[in-house]
Motif scaffolding. Sequence first.
Motif, PDB file in Angstrom:
ATOM      1  N   TYR A   1       0.536  -1.283   0.393  1.00  0.00           N
ATOM      2  CA  TYR A   1       0.172  -0.091   0.261  1.00  0.00           C
ATOM      3  C   TYR A   1       0.241   1.335  -0.239  1.00  0.00           C
ATOM      4  O   TYR A   1       0.446   2.262  -0.968  1.00  0.00           O
ATOM      5  N   PHE A   2       2.084   0.884   1.029  1.00  0.00           N
ATOM      6  CA  PHE A   2       2.315   2.519   1.348  1.00  0.00           C
ATOM      7  C   PHE A   2       3.661   2.744  -0.174  1.00  0.00           C
ATOM      8  O   PHE A   2       3.460   3.306  -0.651  1.00  0.00           O
TER       9      PHE A   2
ATOM     10  N   SER B   1       3.130   1.426  -3.488  1.00  0.00           N
ATOM     11  CA  SER B   1       2.011   2.246  -4.765  1.00  0.00           C
ATOM     12  C   SER B   1       1.562   3.519  -4.892  1.00  0.00           C
ATOM     13  O   SER B   1       0.704   4.136  -5.259  1.00  0.00           O
ATOM     14  N   ASN B   2       1.649   4.448  -3.050  1.00  0.00           N
ATOM     15  CA  ASN B   2       1.333   5.298  -2.860  1.00  0.00           C
ATOM     16  C   ASN B   2       2.309   6.178  -2.840  1.00  0.00           C
ATOM     17  O   ASN B   2       2.069   7.203  -2.058  1.00  0.00           O
ATOM     18  N   GLY B   3       3.471   6.463  -2.584  1.00  0.00           N
ATOM     19  CA  GLY B   3       4.627   7.105  -3.113  1.00  0.00           C
ATOM     20  C   GLY B   3       5.483   7.249  -2.637  1.00  0.00           C
ATOM     21  O   GLY B   3       6.001   8.011  -2.437  1.00  0.00           O
ATOM     22  N   TYR B   4       5.416   5.937  -1.449  1.00  0.00           N
ATOM     23  CA  TYR B   4       6.839   6.465  -0.469  1.00  0.00           C
ATOM     24  C   TYR B   4       7.497   5.306  -1.321  1.00  0.00           C
ATOM     25  O   TYR B   4       7.462   3.930  -1.582  1.00  0.00           O
TER      26      TYR B   4
END
Length: 115
Positions: free
Chosen positions: A20-21, A23-26
């Motif tokens: 999740y992280f 895939s969300n730019g982290y």
Amino acid sequence: MKTAVITGADGFFGSHLTKYFASNGYTVFAVVLCNSPTRSRVEGLGNTVVIPFDTLQDYEKIVPMLPMRPDVFVHLAWAGVSHESRDEIDIQFGNIELGICAVKLAARIEAERFI
């Protein structure tokens, strides 16, 4: 650049949170046991750096591999996930010590948030 450090990143919850992280730019620093049989869950993921360790009790050894001031530090590592192990007091005391080491590590790298 947003960064996250996740202990137990290769576990059931940890691997999904890592994905999740990532895939969300982290950029995710996935802290996993060297001999973990589930390490493949996070190896090769984009935006993810796998940090193998022997024990968090020696957390100073992995400090140079982690970013300073990550946006979030999520501690999910624990031992004794089987039903039989949950009642083993020595295992649970070890998990308490593991949690304390995770807090010390998060403080050492000046994490913005600890979960």
